[in-house]
Structures are given as C-alpha cells and as structure tokens.
Write a protein that holds these residues in place. Structure first.
Motif, PDB file in Angstrom:
ATOM      1  N   THR A 136      45.958  37.160  82.765  1.00 39.59           N
ATOM      2  CA  THR A 136      44.499  37.582  82.063  1.00 39.59           C
ATOM      3  C   THR A 136      43.949  38.779  82.759  1.00 39.59           C
ATOM      4  OG1 THR A 136      44.151  35.167  81.634  1.00 39.59           O
ATOM      5  CG2 THR A 136      42.123  36.695  81.202  1.00 39.59           C
ATOM      6  N   GLY A 137      44.105  39.004  84.129  1.00 42.24           N
ATOM      7  CA  GLY A 137      43.630  40.326  84.626  1.00 42.24           C
ATOM      8  C   GLY A 137      44.369  41.516  84.029  1.00 42.24           C
ATOM      9  N   HIS A 140      43.235  42.438  80.411  1.00 47.13           N
ATOM     10  CA  HIS A 140      42.056  43.274  80.806  1.00 47.13           C
ATOM     11  C   HIS A 140      42.605  44.639  81.299  1.00 47.13           C
ATOM     12  CE1 HIS A 140      38.430  40.813  80.141  1.00 47.13           C
ATOM     13  NE2 HIS A 140      39.072  39.846  80.764  1.00 47.13           N
ATOM     14  N   MET A 143      43.835  46.299  78.355  1.00 42.65           N
ATOM     15  CA  MET A 143      43.043  46.666  77.039  1.00 42.65           C
ATOM     16  C   MET A 143      42.035  47.941  77.687  1.00 42.65           C
ATOM     17  SD  MET A 143      42.111  43.162  74.962  1.00 42.65           S
ATOM     18  CE  MET A 143      42.000  42.113  76.469  1.00 42.65           C
ATOM     19  N   SER A 144      41.742  47.866  78.834  1.00 43.57           N
ATOM     20  CA  SER A 144      40.764  48.921  79.213  1.00 43.57           C
ATOM     21  C   SER A 144      41.510  50.447  78.942  1.00 43.57           C
ATOM     22  CB  SER A 144      40.506  48.760  80.642  1.00 43.57           C
ATOM     23  OG  SER A 144      41.694  49.318  81.619  1.00 43.57           O
ATOM     24  N   SER A 168      42.047  31.926  76.945  1.00 47.66           N
ATOM     25  CA  SER A 168      41.842  33.025  78.043  1.00 47.66           C
ATOM     26  C   SER A 168      42.112  34.286  77.234  1.00 47.66           C
ATOM     27  CB  SER A 168      43.211  32.900  79.158  1.00 47.66           C
ATOM     28  OG  SER A 168      42.500  33.774  80.130  1.00 47.66           O
ATOM     29  N   ASP A 169      43.183  34.343  76.136  1.00 50.24           N
ATOM     30  CA  ASP A 169      43.078  35.673  75.513  1.00 50.24           C
ATOM     31  C   ASP A 169      41.889  36.034  74.583  1.00 50.24           C
ATOM     32  OD1 ASP A 169      45.657  35.157  76.496  1.00 50.24           O
ATOM     33  OD2 ASP A 169      46.826  36.089  74.968  1.00 50.24           O
ATOM     34  N   ALA A 172      39.033  37.208  77.006  1.00 53.36           N
ATOM     35  CA  ALA A 172      39.220  38.640  77.412  1.00 53.36           C
ATOM     36  C   ALA A 172      39.257  39.457  76.316  1.00 53.36           C
ATOM     37  CB  ALA A 172      40.920  38.614  77.901  1.00 53.36           C
ATOM     38  N   SER A 175      35.227  39.551  75.457  1.00 54.45           N
ATOM     39  CA  SER A 175      34.565  40.254  76.720  1.00 54.45           C
ATOM     40  C   SER A 175      34.837  41.869  76.713  1.00 54.45           C
ATOM     41  CB  SER A 175      34.739  39.507  77.947  1.00 54.45           C
ATOM     42  OG  SER A 175      36.232  39.959  78.490  1.00 54.45           O
ATOM     43  N   GLN A 176      36.083  42.240  76.432  1.00 57.72           N
ATOM     44  CA  GLN A 176      36.260  43.666  76.149  1.00 57.72           C
ATOM     45  C   GLN A 176      35.313  44.266  75.189  1.00 57.72           C
ATOM     46  OE1 GLN A 176      38.344  46.110  77.684  1.00 57.72           O
ATOM     47  NE2 GLN A 176      38.830  44.655  79.398  1.00 57.72           N
ATOM     48  N   HIS A 179      31.892  44.427  76.258  1.00 55.64           N
ATOM     49  CA  HIS A 179      31.875  45.517  77.179  1.00 55.64           C
ATOM     50  C   HIS A 179      31.780  46.951  76.544  1.00 55.64           C
ATOM     51  CE1 HIS A 179      32.676  47.494  81.185  1.00 55.64           C
ATOM     52  NE2 HIS A 179      33.476  48.427  80.602  1.00 55.64           N
TER      53      HIS A 179
END
Length: 471
Positions: A136-137, A140, A143-144, A168-169, A172, A175-176, A179
């Motif tokens: 998951t990290g 992230h 995706m960033s 979890s996907d 993630a 939340s992206q 963000h």
C-alpha cells in the motif's frame, strides 16, 4: 490440462489417491516441495511453538492458502542467520565489505540483488524493478508520480478502479483523490459486476467503461488477479486499450506475481506494485516490489540539472556513486531504483532473497504450467462432487484457465461456512474464507501437489455432508 486429461483416460477414477499419486510421480517439479517447511497437524494444534520431546510423529497438513500467506522456505532461516552473523561480526562495515563465504551481498547492495532475482518473475528488465517498502505504501508512492489530475486543463482527473477492490487499494486511491482536493464520489469510476452471483468483470465491460470515460480518466488502477473471485484480468489487452486513449495504467499484482507468468515490459505496463508474502513466500509483511516502465525511469542531464519523471524522492533513490557525499542535490538512479526512498531492511531482504532464489531455480513458465494442471484437477474433482452434492456449492472463479490463476473461489450454500471451516481445520486442511459464504483454495505449484488437492476435496465432501445435516 491436456496432460491431466490424458492421464484420466488411463485411470477411470480421478477421485482416488492412486490417481493423484500417479500425477505426482509424473510432475517434473515435484522436488520443489522439499524446499519448504510444511506444518504438521501437531504443529497446528499445539499451544506452544516448541515441540515436546515425547510428541508422536505427525503428518503434514494440507496447506492450500498460498494466496494469503506462503509457506516458509527451508533456506530462509539460513539466510537470515547469515545476515545476523554479518551484522554481528562486521557492524557498520557490513554495508560495504564483500565476504567470500556469504551468499548475501553487502547491506548496501542487497536490494539490488533482490531486484535482479525479482525481474524474471515479472517479465521486466532488472532496471525496471525495485524491492522496497510495502504494497500500500508503494501504491501511494506510485500514484503520487502517476496520478496527476488536471480537471481544469486537460480535463483528465478521474480514476477507474473496481467497485469491489481490495479495501487497502480503495482507501489508498480515495485518500490520493482527497489529497488533491477532489471529491471521491465524483472522481472514482467504479467497475461493478453485472452478475453478483458470479461477480467477474468481463474484459469487454472494462474496455467499454474506459471508452465511456476516456476523456476524463487520468489513471486506471486494477488488480492483476482479483482477490475475491480469483479472476485473472487481461493485462496486455486492457493496458493497450488504455494507452490508445492516452491514459496511464497501473496494476496491483499482489495475487499475480509468483502465481502467473506476467510480462510487464512486453505488455508496456506503466507501473505495478505487489507484495511478497503470498505466492512469493517471503514472510508476513515482507519487503514489497515495484515495476516502473523504463520510459519513466530515464534520467537526462541538462547541464547540471537532472530531468526525470516526477516522484517522491528519498536518499536511497539518489545516484549511488555520490549518495554518501551528502550534497543535497538529488540525481535519481536510472530506472525503478530511482523511486526508492529509505534504505531497506537487510533482515527483511534476506527472507525475500531466500524465496526468490527458489523461483530462479525454475521458471514462471514451468510453474504456470504446473499450476494450470493442479487447478484443473481441483476443478475436475469439484465438478464430480457437485454432481453428488447438488446445491451445496458452486465455483465463482472463471472456468477458462487463462482467466484465472491458482485460486478457485467456492461459494457455499447459505449457513454452511462455519461448520465447513470447523471440519477442515480439525482435519488439518488450511484454506481461507471471505464472509459470508466463500472459501478460497489456492494450490501453489512450488510446494503443493496433486495429493494435496485430492485430500482437500475428500475432506471438503465430508465437511459438506456434516454441515448440511446441521442446517
């Protein structure tokens, strides 16, 4: 499948231990099983880790849960102990010193060594792979870099994903989106199955959805193999279709790497991430992996200024030759390694390397062929059982072998799950479940055999009889 069918003609009763044993003796990969610790029934039922000196001999359990946690390789303990010795005897100098009697490189290079071993498993150039972080990290981090919404400019800002994505996907991605100051309810394009009894997502439906939202999609992010149904998505076709519309596409390969023979470079995938504790047998929460297509790993210098695809940066992604000069002038390493952030746990990577060594002693092509035979045999036995036990279960995984990996997901009739699980556990058969009524069964070709599949079906039939009698 053809080999299994031909053996069936020589023995009219595939639902027999003799037939399963015949398949095992003809398996060219049968010796791989000896590379793994298989818990015994006594191990599973004992309340202590230590084995009492007077404990009676016990038979191995039937372990068909590699889709959740792979078994421990025999060599893992040895390689971890090598690391501990290296750390104990060399301390900080272990980062740099080669040892003639060590199967592990210095701490500074162990992640590169792991990436070299990982690359053949995912069909990638070594430079396109990094072993880092957690699944998951890493999603992230990726995706960033690859999710760059531009609602007011290009008009591309949405993400296409499954409506039933692994939680979890989903978290993630959501939340992206938040963000970036966007509303998930408007930004997430969710793929939902048309048949909730058999919730697969046909490729044509996925392609049609991409077409319908193409002008607004900034990213497609899908699983290579769906965790619930076991469906193997058509990665090359879906990837090519997204690219025809100029859309970036990434894949969560948690259930695919070490399971199916993926070719990420040839399929022109933009990026991918996966864990290593399922089919890759590296231990709970072990170091994960990423793929970044070579086109996004290029580093070009314009004078003293490096030009590269944007990403979150950390010092382990910095140019290795100048990393310890502490200049604070980030020049990423070429390829996926330039996406690394922190120095990785060498202890963790020792376990990853132990498993990857085993994979590199065979090939994903050969493992996939055995997997197809194992799962076909499982399906054959279940089909026979379904005729004897009508209405007690059905298989929700695609029946086309090319559309699934090792896993078959079996939906039980309402009210049977708990009693079935209780009997399986009592008999030392390890699978997992997804409430309220699905069990997932995954014969892993490195350590499972046809006898395991036979015994599972034998125990399952008894479990179904007992459970049905209680409803």
């Amino acid at each position: 499948m053809d080999k299994t069918a031909s053996l069936t003609r020589g023995n009219p009763d595939p639902f027999s231990i003799e037939y399963a044993s015949t398949l095992d003796t003809k398996d060219p990969l049968q010796d791989c099983r000896s590379n793994f610790h298989i818990p015994t029934l006594a191990d599973l039922k004992r309340s202590t880790l230590a084995k009492p000196p007077n404990e009676d001999p016990s038979t191995p359990c039937t372990y068909l849960c590699g889709n959740s946690l792979g078994l421990q390789p025999v060599r893992t303990g040895d390689l971890v102990n090598v690391f501990l010795t290296q750390w104990r005897t060399k301390a900080v100098t272990g980062h740099f010193v080669e040892h003639t009697d060590s199967p592990l490189p210095p701490f500074l290079d162990i992640d590169d060594h792991a990436a070299k071993l990982m690359a053949p498993l995912v069909g990638a150039f070594e430079a396109e792979v990094a072993v880092m972080g957690t699944l998951t990290g890493n999603l992230h981090f990726l995706m960033s870099s690859f999710y760059r919404p531009d609602k007011k400019g290009s008009g591309r800002w949405k993400i296409l994903l499954e409506g039933k994505a692994f939680p979890s996907d989903h978290y993630a991605i959501e939340s992206q989106i938040v963000h970036h100051g966007l509303d998930p309810a408007e930004t997430m394009v969710l793929l939902e199955p048309n048949n909730h009894r058999h919730p697969v997502l046909p490729t044509e439906q996925i392609l049609k959805t991409i077409d319908e939202h193409a002008s607004e999609l900034a990213l497609v992010l899908l699983p290579g193999i769906q965790f619930y149904t076991g469906q193997y998505f058509d990665i090359p076709r879906i990837t090519a279709h997204a690219h025809e519309h100029g859309i970036l596409i990434g894949w969560d390969l948690a259930h695919a790497v070490g399971n199916v023979d993926v070719k990420l470079h040839d399929w022109d995938v933009d990026f991918a991430a996966w864990c290593t504790y399922k089919y890759l047998n590296s231990g709970p929460g072990a170091m994960a992996g990423i793929f970044v297509n070579e086109k996004y790993g290029k580093v070009e210098m314009e004078g003293s200024i490096p030009k590269f695809w944007p990403r979150l940066s950390g010092w382990w992604g910095d140019d290795k030759s100048t990393r310890f000069q502490m200049t604070n002038k980030f020049v990423p390493r070429p390829g996926a390694k330039g996406y690394q952030l922190s120095n990785p746990s060498a202890l963790d990577l020792a376990a990853v390397v132990a498993s990857l060594q085993i994979f590199n002693e065979t090939s994903m092509t050969d493992l996939r062929q055995k997997s197809l035979r194992l799962t076909a045999y499982l399906e054959q036995l279940l089909n026979t059982m379904a005729l004897r036990k009508p209405g007690l279960f059905d298989i929700i995984t695609p029946r086309n072998p090319s559309e699934r990996g090792a896993q078959l997901s079996i939906r039980l009739a309402p009210g049977l799950l708990d009693n079935v699980l209780e009997h399986l556990e009592h008999e030392g058969v390890i699978i997992d479940e997804r409430k309220p009524d699905v069990i997932r069964v995954a014969p892993a070709p490195l350590y499972n055999n046809f006898t395991d599949v036979f015994r599972f079906c034998q125990v399952l039939e008894t479990a179904l009889d007992k459970a049905a009698s209680k409803t």
